[in-house]
Design an enzyme around this catalytic site. Structure first.
Site, mmCIF file in Angstrom:
data_model
loop_
_atom_site.group_PDB
_atom_site.id
_atom_site.type_symbol
_atom_site.label_atom_id
_atom_site.label_comp_id
_atom_site.label_asym_id
_atom_site.label_seq_id
_atom_site.Cartn_x
_atom_site.Cartn_y
_atom_site.Cartn_z
ATOM 1 N N ASN A 116 40.131 39.146 33.375
ATOM 2 C CA ASN A 116 41.357 38.523 32.867
ATOM 3 C C ASN A 116 42.422 38.389 33.944
ATOM 4 O O ASN A 116 42.549 39.247 34.809
ATOM 5 C CB ASN A 116 41.913 39.336 31.694
ATOM 6 N N VAL A 117 43.190 37.315 33.836
ATOM 7 C CA VAL A 117 44.239 37.051 34.820
ATOM 8 C C VAL A 117 45.623 37.244 34.206
ATOM 9 O O VAL A 117 46.633 36.981 34.844
ATOM 10 C CB VAL A 117 44.108 35.610 35.386
ATOM 11 N N HIS A 141 39.198 38.140 38.857
ATOM 12 C CA HIS A 141 39.506 36.704 38.922
ATOM 13 C C HIS A 141 40.974 36.432 39.228
ATOM 14 O O HIS A 141 41.465 35.331 38.985
ATOM 15 C CB HIS A 141 39.089 36.009 37.613
ATOM 16 N N CYS A 149 49.455 30.020 49.101
ATOM 17 C CA CYS A 149 49.292 28.694 49.695
ATOM 18 C C CYS A 149 47.806 28.370 49.856
ATOM 19 O O CYS A 149 47.036 29.173 50.375
ATOM 20 C CB CYS A 149 49.999 28.671 51.048
ATOM 21 N N CYS A 152 47.353 28.048 54.054
ATOM 22 C CA CYS A 152 47.458 29.197 54.974
ATOM 23 C C CYS A 152 47.293 30.535 54.261
ATOM 24 O O CYS A 152 47.382 31.587 54.888
ATOM 25 C CB CYS A 152 48.781 29.158 55.747
ATOM 26 N N CYS A 172 53.811 26.258 56.133
ATOM 27 C CA CYS A 172 52.876 25.259 56.676
ATOM 28 C C CYS A 172 52.907 23.918 55.928
ATOM 29 O O CYS A 172 52.211 22.990 56.330
ATOM 30 C CB CYS A 172 51.457 25.822 56.663
ATOM 31 N N GLY A 209 34.734 42.354 25.063
ATOM 32 C CA GLY A 209 35.393 41.054 24.902
ATOM 33 C C GLY A 209 35.036 40.026 25.943
ATOM 34 O O GLY A 209 35.875 39.218 26.333
HETATM 35 C C1 BJW Z 1 36.487 39.421 21.285
HETATM 36 C C2 BJW Z 1 37.597 39.412 20.435
HETATM 37 C C3 BJW Z 1 38.197 40.665 20.114
HETATM 38 C C4 BJW Z 1 36.931 37.366 20.732
HETATM 39 N N1 BJW Z 1 37.682 41.780 20.624
HETATM 40 N N2 BJW Z 1 35.998 40.539 21.762
HETATM 41 C C5 BJW Z 1 24.684 32.434 38.780
HETATM 42 C C6 BJW Z 1 24.096 31.777 37.732
HETATM 43 C C7 BJW Z 1 24.704 30.653 37.173
HETATM 44 C C8 BJW Z 1 25.918 30.150 37.675
HETATM 45 C C9 BJW Z 1 26.501 30.822 38.729
HETATM 46 C C10 BJW Z 1 25.884 31.938 39.259
HETATM 47 N N3 BJW Z 1 26.691 32.406 40.275
HETATM 48 C C11 BJW Z 1 27.789 31.612 40.360
HETATM 49 C C12 BJW Z 1 27.699 30.622 39.450
HETATM 50 C C13 BJW Z 1 28.716 29.542 39.244
HETATM 51 C C14 BJW Z 1 29.900 29.978 38.401
HETATM 52 C C15 BJW Z 1 29.386 30.391 37.016
HETATM 53 O O1 BJW Z 1 29.242 31.552 36.688
HETATM 54 N N4 BJW Z 1 29.157 29.432 36.137
HETATM 55 C C16 BJW Z 1 28.695 29.721 34.761
HETATM 56 C C17 BJW Z 1 29.720 29.206 33.748
HETATM 57 C C18 BJW Z 1 27.346 29.110 34.563
HETATM 58 N N5 BJW Z 1 30.643 31.067 39.036
HETATM 59 C C19 BJW Z 1 31.559 30.839 39.988
HETATM 60 O O2 BJW Z 1 31.802 29.726 40.402
HETATM 61 C C20 BJW Z 1 32.263 32.062 40.554
HETATM 62 N N6 BJW Z 1 32.229 32.035 41.975
HETATM 63 C C21 BJW Z 1 31.108 32.321 42.661
HETATM 64 O O3 BJW Z 1 30.092 32.691 42.130
HETATM 65 O O4 BJW Z 1 31.244 32.184 44.040
HETATM 66 C C22 BJW Z 1 30.066 32.094 44.813
HETATM 67 C C23 BJW Z 1 29.666 30.640 44.815
HETATM 68 C C24 BJW Z 1 30.527 29.692 45.335
HETATM 69 C C25 BJW Z 1 30.141 28.356 45.350
HETATM 70 C C26 BJW Z 1 28.912 27.985 44.827
HETATM 71 C C27 BJW Z 1 28.062 28.948 44.276
HETATM 72 C C28 BJW Z 1 28.438 30.292 44.283
HETATM 73 C C29 BJW Z 1 33.747 32.044 40.178
HETATM 74 C C30 BJW Z 1 33.984 32.218 38.731
HETATM 75 C C31 BJW Z 1 35.472 32.081 38.411
HETATM 76 C C32 BJW Z 1 35.754 32.062 36.919
HETATM 77 N N7 BJW Z 1 37.087 31.624 36.677
HETATM 78 C C33 BJW Z 1 37.611 31.604 35.336
HETATM 79 C C34 BJW Z 1 39.008 30.973 35.329
HETATM 80 C C35 BJW Z 1 40.057 31.935 35.917
HETATM 81 C C36 BJW Z 1 41.417 31.325 35.997
HETATM 82 C C37 BJW Z 1 42.021 30.957 34.661
HETATM 83 O O5 BJW Z 1 42.273 31.814 33.815
HETATM 84 O O6 BJW Z 1 42.269 29.759 34.463
HETATM 85 O O7 BJW Z 1 37.638 32.934 34.808
HETATM 86 S S1 BJW Z 1 36.540 30.750 34.165
HETATM 87 C C38 BJW Z 1 36.857 31.824 32.807
HETATM 88 O O8 BJW Z 1 35.633 32.489 32.431
HETATM 89 C C39 BJW Z 1 37.782 32.929 33.366
HETATM 90 C C40 BJW Z 1 37.183 34.157 32.753
HETATM 91 O O9 BJW Z 1 37.571 35.308 33.494
HETATM 92 C C41 BJW Z 1 35.710 33.874 32.774
HETATM 93 C C42 BJW Z 1 34.905 34.696 31.816
HETATM 94 O O10 BJW Z 1 35.231 34.441 30.499
HETATM 95 P P1 BJW Z 1 35.261 35.604 29.425
HETATM 96 O O11 BJW Z 1 36.300 36.576 29.806
HETATM 97 O O12 BJW Z 1 33.914 36.135 29.212
HETATM 98 O O13 BJW Z 1 35.832 34.870 28.129
HETATM 99 P P2 BJW Z 1 35.048 34.006 27.013
HETATM 100 O O14 BJW Z 1 36.056 33.166 26.358
HETATM 101 O O15 BJW Z 1 33.870 33.342 27.565
HETATM 102 O O16 BJW Z 1 34.525 35.097 25.986
HETATM 103 C C43 BJW Z 1 35.408 35.832 25.139
HETATM 104 C C44 BJW Z 1 34.593 36.795 24.298
HETATM 105 O O17 BJW Z 1 35.480 37.606 23.552
HETATM 106 C C45 BJW Z 1 33.673 36.112 23.280
HETATM 107 O O18 BJW Z 1 32.375 36.650 23.407
HETATM 108 C C46 BJW Z 1 34.299 36.472 21.904
HETATM 109 O O19 BJW Z 1 33.340 36.642 20.896
HETATM 110 C C47 BJW Z 1 34.983 37.771 22.232
HETATM 111 N N8 BJW Z 1 36.142 38.149 21.378
HETATM 112 N N9 BJW Z 1 37.912 38.125 20.013
HETATM 113 C C48 BJW Z 1 36.624 41.724 21.393
HETATM 114 N N10 BJW Z 1 39.317 40.751 19.234
HETATM 115 ZN ZN ZN Z 2 51.029 27.733 53.840
#
Ligand code: BJW
Ligand code: ZN
Length: 262
Positions: A116-117, A141, A149, A152, A172, A209
């Site tokens: 989470n952010v 994340h 920036c 830079c 920059c 979650g």
């Molecule tokens: C409850 C509830 C309650 C509801 N109590 N629970 C390997 C395999 C496949 C793909 C990849 C891989 N390695 C890398 C990738 C690519 C990509 C990726 O994973 N893609 C998949 C979608 C397929 N990953 C990346 O690009 C990452 N970088 C990377 O790997 O670098 C190396 C690389 C570079 C270049 C090329 C290749 C590799 C970076 C990932 C960055 C994710 N960023 C985000 C946005 C952050 C900024 C913002 O907020 O805007 O992060 S995306 C978004 O998803 C955010 C979250 O942190 C993240 C995860 O989501 P989360 O937290 O799981 O939320 P939800 O909504 O999905 O789930 C909520 C859950 O809560 C649900 O299950 C509900 O049921 C539950 N819930 N109420 C408890 N009361």
């Molecule tokens: Zn800069």
């Protein structure tokens, strides 16, 4: 509550008491009860998830920002506005209190890795300052309240409330962006190493979650399992993750405090 859920709760309470090293991974669902929208999974509190209305490749990817920086900046400004008054809920608070108790007693290490952010774990008292040290908070994340920036990497501390155009870096001239990790970007290597160490060394891994769909964070559970840790998931919509030992089907704010405060 059905019998299996009751049994699981009792088993997990015992694991929480006996574990020496704990790694907690949280996702958007832990903040749902604070009124913050999840990305994919449905949340009762906020209704639709972010990705049901917006395209992640446009708004949360580096390519999206390069294509249309203003649109992405304004989306983050909107989210900051919507989230600014949100407060930690009983799950954030119980995690922070557990970490504090563990540190004071010296009997357990409780490391919190969050995707989470929103900064709510910090608000609740979890400590991000020493993220390379086991027992603290690792914001994998990034943090939506911080900016840097694009060109830079300089951190920008100035107040950007209400600023609707992408600010420029005074050093920059580059574009200022939110300090979050977008799709296609690598995670901070110190944070990632600390998270891997916490997962690798733990005897109890709690996934709370998160839909476990985004990598590399989703891989931490498998890493913990490969080293013999017990895996617990708290989620109203359990994932199909086969490595999970105990599912607690329910809300984090309701069940997490029960598990740790007994
Ligand atoms: C409850 C509830 C309650 C509801 N109590 N629970 C390997 C395999 C496949 C793909 C990849 C891989 N390695 C890398 C990738 C690519 C990509 C990726 O994973 N893609 C998949 C979608 C397929 N990953 C990346 O690009 C990452 N970088 C990377 O790997 O670098 C190396 C690389 C570079 C270049 C090329 C290749 C590799 C970076 C990932 C960055 C994710 N960023 C985000 C946005 C952050 C900024 C913002 O907020 O805007 O992060 S995306 C978004 O998803 C955010 C979250 O942190 C993240 C995860 O989501 P989360 O937290 O799981 O939320 P939800 O909504 O999905 O789930 C909520 C859950 O809560 C649900 O299950 C509900 O049921 C539950 N819930 N109420 C408890 N009361
Ligand atoms: Zn800069």
């Amino acid at each position: 509550m059905d019998d299996l859920q009751k049994q699981n709760l009792e088993k997990v309470k015992k694991l929480v008491q006996s574990a020496k090293r704990v790694c907690i991974l949280t996702g958007a669902g832990v903040s749902a009860e604070s009124g913050i929208a999840t990305f994919r999974g449905y949340s009762e509190e906020t209704g639709e998830s972010l990705w049901s209305k917006y395209d992640p490749q446009q708004l949360a990817s580096i390519d999206g920002f390069l294509q249309d920086p203003e649109m992405v900046w304004q989306w983050y400004q909107w989210r900051r506005e919507v989230n600014q008054d949100k407060q930690p809920n009983p799950a954030h608070i119980a995690i922070a209190q557990w970490q504090k108790r563990a540190k004071q007693s010296g009997q357990q290490d409780v490391t919190l890795v969050t995707q989470n952010v929103d900064g709510l774990h910090q608000k609740a008292g979890s400590d991000p300052k020493q993220y390379s040290v086991i027992g603290s908070l690792i914001e994998l994340h990034g943090n939506i309240w911080q900016n840097h920036c694009l060109q830079c990497s300089k951190e920008h501390l100035e107040d950007v409330t209400g600023v609707q155009q992408v600010p420029k870096c005074q050093s920059c001239g580059g574009q200022i962006r939110p300090s979050v990790v977008w799709f296609g970007e690598v995670l901070d290597q110190n944070k990632w190493q600390a998270a891997e160490t916490a997962a690798y060394c733990c005897d109890l891994f709690l996934s709370i979650g998160t839909s476990s769909q985004v990598y590399p964070a989703a891989g931490l559970m498998m890493l913990a399992k490969s080293q013999g840790a017990k895996i617990v998931e708290i989620n109203p919509e359990p994932t199909q993750n086969s490595v999970v030992d105990y599912q607690i089907k329910g809300k984090a704010g309701e069940f997490f405090p029960q598990i740790v405060n007994n």
